[in-house]
Design a protein around this motif. Structure first.
Motif, PDB file in Angstrom:
ATOM      1  N   ARG A   1     -17.401  28.959  51.017  1.00 51.08           N
ATOM      2  CA  ARG A   1     -16.399  29.010  49.960  1.00 51.08           C
ATOM      3  C   ARG A   1     -15.021  28.728  50.556  1.00 51.08           C
ATOM      4  O   ARG A   1     -14.817  28.808  51.765  1.00 51.08           O
ATOM      5  CB  ARG A   1     -16.393  30.379  49.263  1.00 51.08           C
ATOM      6  CG  ARG A   1     -17.634  30.662  48.462  1.00 51.08           C
ATOM      7  CD  ARG A   1     -17.754  32.120  48.011  1.00 51.08           C
ATOM      8  NE  ARG A   1     -16.500  32.722  47.661  1.00 51.08           N
ATOM      9  CZ  ARG A   1     -15.956  33.769  48.298  1.00 51.08           C
ATOM     10  NH1 ARG A   1     -16.570  34.303  49.356  1.00 51.08           N
ATOM     11  NH2 ARG A   1     -14.818  34.281  47.882  1.00 51.08           N
ATOM     12  N   ALA A   2     -14.088  28.409  49.679  1.00 50.16           N
ATOM     13  CA  ALA A   2     -12.729  28.150  50.128  1.00 50.16           C
ATOM     14  C   ALA A   2     -11.761  28.450  48.993  1.00 50.16           C
ATOM     15  O   ALA A   2     -12.084  28.288  47.812  1.00 50.16           O
ATOM     16  CB  ALA A   2     -12.560  26.699  50.576  1.00 50.16           C
ATOM     17  N   ARG A   3     -10.575  28.900  49.371  1.00 50.37           N
ATOM     18  CA  ARG A   3      -9.463  28.997  48.430  1.00 50.37           C
ATOM     19  C   ARG A   3      -8.758  27.656  48.451  1.00 50.37           C
ATOM     20  O   ARG A   3      -8.424  27.132  49.526  1.00 50.37           O
ATOM     21  CB  ARG A   3      -8.499  30.107  48.824  1.00 50.37           C
ATOM     22  CG  ARG A   3      -7.291  30.237  47.877  1.00 50.37           C
ATOM     23  CD  ARG A   3      -6.199  31.076  48.494  1.00 50.37           C
ATOM     24  NE  ARG A   3      -6.655  32.429  48.785  1.00 50.37           N
ATOM     25  CZ  ARG A   3      -5.934  33.303  49.475  1.00 50.37           C
ATOM     26  NH1 ARG A   3      -4.752  32.964  49.967  1.00 50.37           N
ATOM     27  NH2 ARG A   3      -6.403  34.513  49.691  1.00 50.37           N
TER      28      ARG A   3
ATOM     29  N   LEU B   1     -13.357  30.499  53.489  1.00 47.00           N
ATOM     30  CA  LEU B   1     -13.887  31.823  53.163  1.00 47.00           C
ATOM     31  C   LEU B   1     -15.369  31.875  53.525  1.00 47.00           C
ATOM     32  O   LEU B   1     -16.010  30.827  53.704  1.00 47.00           O
ATOM     33  CB  LEU B   1     -13.703  32.111  51.665  1.00 47.00           C
ATOM     34  CG  LEU B   1     -12.262  32.069  51.128  1.00 47.00           C
ATOM     35  CD1 LEU B   1     -12.264  32.174  49.607  1.00 47.00           C
ATOM     36  CD2 LEU B   1     -11.427  33.177  51.742  1.00 47.00           C
TER      37      LEU B   1
ATOM     38  N   ILE C   1     -15.586  29.135  41.180  1.00 46.84           N
ATOM     39  CA  ILE C   1     -16.007  30.534  41.078  1.00 46.84           C
ATOM     40  C   ILE C   1     -14.983  31.350  40.302  1.00 46.84           C
ATOM     41  O   ILE C   1     -15.337  32.150  39.429  1.00 46.84           O
ATOM     42  CB  ILE C   1     -16.208  31.144  42.485  1.00 46.84           C
ATOM     43  CG1 ILE C   1     -17.230  30.320  43.281  1.00 46.84           C
ATOM     44  CG2 ILE C   1     -16.652  32.595  42.384  1.00 46.84           C
ATOM     45  CD1 ILE C   1     -18.580  30.210  42.646  1.00 46.84           C
TER      46      ILE C   1
ATOM     47  N   ARG D   1     -10.368  31.700  39.370  1.00 49.23           N
ATOM     48  CA  ARG D   1      -8.993  31.218  39.506  1.00 49.23           C
ATOM     49  C   ARG D   1      -8.071  32.422  39.603  1.00 49.23           C
ATOM     50  O   ARG D   1      -8.214  33.392  38.858  1.00 49.23           O
ATOM     51  CB  ARG D   1      -8.589  30.352  38.318  1.00 49.23           C
ATOM     52  CG  ARG D   1      -7.155  29.815  38.413  1.00 49.23           C
ATOM     53  CD  ARG D   1      -6.772  29.026  37.178  1.00 49.23           C
ATOM     54  NE  ARG D   1      -5.426  28.478  37.308  1.00 49.23           N
ATOM     55  CZ  ARG D   1      -4.789  27.813  36.332  1.00 49.23           C
ATOM     56  NH1 ARG D   1      -5.397  27.615  35.156  1.00 49.23           N
ATOM     57  NH2 ARG D   1      -3.567  27.346  36.517  1.00 49.23           N
ATOM     58  N   GLU D   2      -7.124  32.356  40.556  1.00 48.97           N
ATOM     59  CA  GLU D   2      -6.141  33.420  40.724  1.00 48.97           C
ATOM     60  C   GLU D   2      -4.793  32.791  40.989  1.00 48.97           C
ATOM     61  O   GLU D   2      -4.564  32.200  42.047  1.00 48.97           O
ATOM     62  CB  GLU D   2      -6.527  34.347  41.879  1.00 48.97           C
ATOM     63  CG  GLU D   2      -5.571  35.531  42.060  1.00 48.97           C
ATOM     64  CD  GLU D   2      -6.002  36.467  43.158  1.00 48.97           C
ATOM     65  OE1 GLU D   2      -5.189  37.323  43.552  1.00 48.97           O
ATOM     66  OE2 GLU D   2      -7.147  36.347  43.630  1.00 48.97           O
TER      67      GLU D   2
ATOM     68  N   ARG E   1      -7.675  27.851  52.442  1.00 54.05           N
ATOM     69  CA  ARG E   1      -8.243  28.903  53.299  1.00 54.05           C
ATOM     70  C   ARG E   1      -9.767  28.813  53.257  1.00 54.05           C
ATOM     71  O   ARG E   1     -10.359  28.766  52.178  1.00 54.05           O
ATOM     72  CB  ARG E   1      -7.792  30.287  52.789  1.00 54.05           C
ATOM     73  CG  ARG E   1      -8.248  31.477  53.629  1.00 54.05           C
ATOM     74  CD  ARG E   1      -7.403  31.615  54.865  1.00 54.05           C
ATOM     75  NE  ARG E   1      -6.005  31.783  54.531  1.00 54.05           N
ATOM     76  CZ  ARG E   1      -5.424  32.964  54.249  1.00 54.05           C
ATOM     77  NH1 ARG E   1      -6.138  34.057  54.294  1.00 54.05           N
ATOM     78  NH2 ARG E   1      -4.138  33.014  53.963  1.00 54.05           N
TER      79      ARG E   1
ATOM     80  N   PHE F   1      -4.268  29.242  42.669  1.00 56.00           N
ATOM     81  CA  PHE F   1      -5.369  28.922  43.568  1.00 56.00           C
ATOM     82  C   PHE F   1      -6.715  29.090  42.869  1.00 56.00           C
ATOM     83  O   PHE F   1      -6.856  29.879  41.931  1.00 56.00           O
ATOM     84  CB  PHE F   1      -5.329  29.822  44.805  1.00 56.00           C
ATOM     85  CG  PHE F   1      -4.141  29.585  45.690  1.00 56.00           C
ATOM     86  CD1 PHE F   1      -4.141  28.563  46.629  1.00 56.00           C
ATOM     87  CD2 PHE F   1      -3.004  30.376  45.582  1.00 56.00           C
ATOM     88  CE1 PHE F   1      -3.055  28.340  47.443  1.00 56.00           C
ATOM     89  CE2 PHE F   1      -1.904  30.161  46.386  1.00 56.00           C
ATOM     90  CZ  PHE F   1      -1.928  29.131  47.322  1.00 56.00           C
ATOM     91  N   TYR F   2      -7.703  28.350  43.370  1.00 58.84           N
ATOM     92  CA  TYR F   2      -9.075  28.436  42.881  1.00 58.84           C
ATOM     93  C   TYR F   2      -9.984  28.838  44.033  1.00 58.84           C
ATOM     94  O   TYR F   2      -9.748  28.476  45.187  1.00 58.84           O
ATOM     95  CB  TYR F   2      -9.543  27.093  42.327  1.00 58.84           C
ATOM     96  CG  TYR F   2      -8.838  26.647  41.071  1.00 58.84           C
ATOM     97  CD1 TYR F   2      -9.429  26.798  39.817  1.00 58.84           C
ATOM     98  CD2 TYR F   2      -7.581  26.055  41.135  1.00 58.84           C
ATOM     99  CE1 TYR F   2      -8.786  26.376  38.658  1.00 58.84           C
ATOM    100  CE2 TYR F   2      -6.927  25.635  39.988  1.00 58.84           C
ATOM    101  CZ  TYR F   2      -7.531  25.796  38.756  1.00 58.84           C
ATOM    102  OH  TYR F   2      -6.889  25.385  37.618  1.00 58.84           O
ATOM    103  N   ASP F   3     -11.044  29.554  43.697  1.00 60.39           N
ATOM    104  CA  ASP F   3     -12.114  29.882  44.645  1.00 60.39           C
ATOM    105  C   ASP F   3     -13.280  28.952  44.333  1.00 60.39           C
ATOM    106  O   ASP F   3     -13.844  29.007  43.229  1.00 60.39           O
ATOM    107  CB  ASP F   3     -12.507  31.350  44.479  1.00 60.39           C
ATOM    108  CG  ASP F   3     -13.537  31.813  45.509  1.00 60.39           C
ATOM    109  OD1 ASP F   3     -14.124  30.949  46.192  1.00 60.39           O
ATOM    110  OD2 ASP F   3     -13.768  33.030  45.610  1.00 60.39           O
TER     111      ASP F   3
ATOM    112  N   ARG G   1     -17.080  27.258  45.621  1.00 60.23           N
ATOM    113  CA  ARG G   1     -18.246  27.304  46.491  1.00 60.23           C
ATOM    114  C   ARG G   1     -18.729  25.873  46.688  1.00 60.23           C
ATOM    115  O   ARG G   1     -18.986  25.142  45.724  1.00 60.23           O
ATOM    116  CB  ARG G   1     -19.367  28.152  45.889  1.00 60.23           C
ATOM    117  CG  ARG G   1     -20.556  28.309  46.846  1.00 60.23           C
ATOM    118  CD  ARG G   1     -21.691  29.112  46.255  1.00 60.23           C
ATOM    119  NE  ARG G   1     -22.381  28.393  45.197  1.00 60.23           N
ATOM    120  CZ  ARG G   1     -22.330  28.700  43.915  1.00 60.23           C
ATOM    121  NH1 ARG G   1     -21.603  29.738  43.504  1.00 60.23           N
ATOM    122  NH2 ARG G   1     -22.974  27.982  43.009  1.00 60.23           N
TER     123      ARG G   1
END
Length: 344
Positions: free
Chosen positions: A90-92, A86, A118, A120-121, A84, A124-126, A128
């Motif tokens: 940024r991106a997921r 963002l 940035i 982790r959830e 995704r 998935f990672y966020d 930049r």
């Protein structure tokens, strides 16, 4: 219902590894309403089952070259799949990595620049991205096309065009809405000449579409989330078609998911945002009268969706017919046209 209720045997050689020379060269298995037997046809004959005033609804999402490679500060190799886009470059993403990186870790990208972890959830990672352009534009220059995992080859030059619909407009998908891949300008012109109308929704297909259903009890399955937009122009178009006695035909399961999500209150309304709708038998699809779709993986959520539309036993019987007649399966494969009661 259980996941195992949606199993079928598929010879591996029927999984299409390459697109046909022509988009509209595919076969089309037509499943009439009721208990009539399936009809072997061609996608170029689609207009034979439609009439003036019917509405084809397409998903206009555009696939981004979402696959990247890089290296951690520690030297470990990393594969990045953008899930995704963002704000703020940024991106997921999903990461293929031997040891999960921690927030603050930098990944040097093979294509130039870097990505910083940035957060982790879950899985998935966020990230930049520190690159020399807006991330979306940069990906179209530097990223690689993420073909589905059942295509056992690296993407080639032809895939850049062919794993994208001719009407793709809104960038954000990591997988193509594959029913739309059968349409070329000649087929669209022929349908338009018959008086068939066209409309568009957007659903950005995520990598979660390839995730297996892990629980045999379907009630325990957590559906992945995807971004949709069903605009006011499409809602008004559907209303006009219905009032004039026309039928609404979804081109792909993504269109069904978008329209059903926008009809949650019982009436189709403009809707923009996330959807995690899970459609399986027992759910009544009301937003469309017919569905053009490809053949789907055994035990997948998409096979469950088409079974909700046409009935599980009827779909599995049609798949048995398709295997016997050597249809081509999955993303670069052939199509099915499922007709509802409005086509009786």
């Amino acid at each position: 219902m259980k996941k195992s209720d949606f199993h079928y045997e598929l010879p591996p050689e029927l999984i299409a590894q390459e697109p046909l020379p022509e988009r509209s060269g595919s076969r089309m298995l037509v499943l009439p309403p009721g208990q009539a037997p399936p009809v072997d046809a061609r996608i170029r004959q689609l207009g034979d089952w439609l009439r003036p005033g019917d509405l084809l609804v397409f998903n206009d999402t555009r696939v981004i070259p979402a696959r990247l490679f890089g290296q951690k500060d520690t030297g470990g190799r990393v594969e990045i799949l953008v899930e995704r886009l963002l704000p703020g470059n940024r991106a997921r993403v999903q990461l293929g990595v031997s040891k999960p990186p921690k927030p603050g870790a930098r990944i040097a990208l093979d294509a130039g620049g870097a990505a910083v972890v940035i957060a982790r959830e879950g899985g998935f990672y966020d990230l930049r991205f520190e690159v020399d352009d807006a991330l979306e534009s940069w990906l179209f220059k530097a990223g690689r096309l993420p073909l589905p995992p059942y295509i056992r080859r690296e993407p080639g030059r032809d895939d850049i065009e062919r794993y994208q619909t001719v009407f793709a407009r809104e960038a954000g998908a990591v997988a193509a809405p594959t029913a739309g891949l059968h349409f070329d300008d000649a087929l669209l012109d022929a349908l338009r000449a018959r008086g068939v109308d066209f409309g568009h929704v957007t659903l950005h297909v995520g990598a979660g579409t390839f995730q297996p259903v892990r629980s045999d009890d379907l009630r325990q399955h957590a559906m992945h989330s995807e971004w949709i937009n069903v605009g006011p122009a499409l809602v008004a178009q559907v209303r006009r078609v219905r009032e004039a006695g026309g039928r609404v035909v979804a081109v792909g399961t993504t269109v069904v998911r978008a329209l059903e999500s926008a009809s949650a209150g019982g009436e189709l309304r403009p809707h923009s945002g996330e959807t995690s709708i899970f459609i399986f038998p027992g759910y009544r699809i009301r937003s469309v009268d017919a569905l053009l779709t490809n053949f789907h993986l055994p035990e997948s959520t998409l096979l469950m969706l088409v079974s909700a539309f046409a009935g599980r036993e009827r779909i599995l019987a049609a798949y048995t017919h398709a295997v016997r007649e050597r249809y081509r399966f999955f993303s670069y494969g052939d199509a099915m046209l499922l007709l509802g009661e409005a086509f009786a």
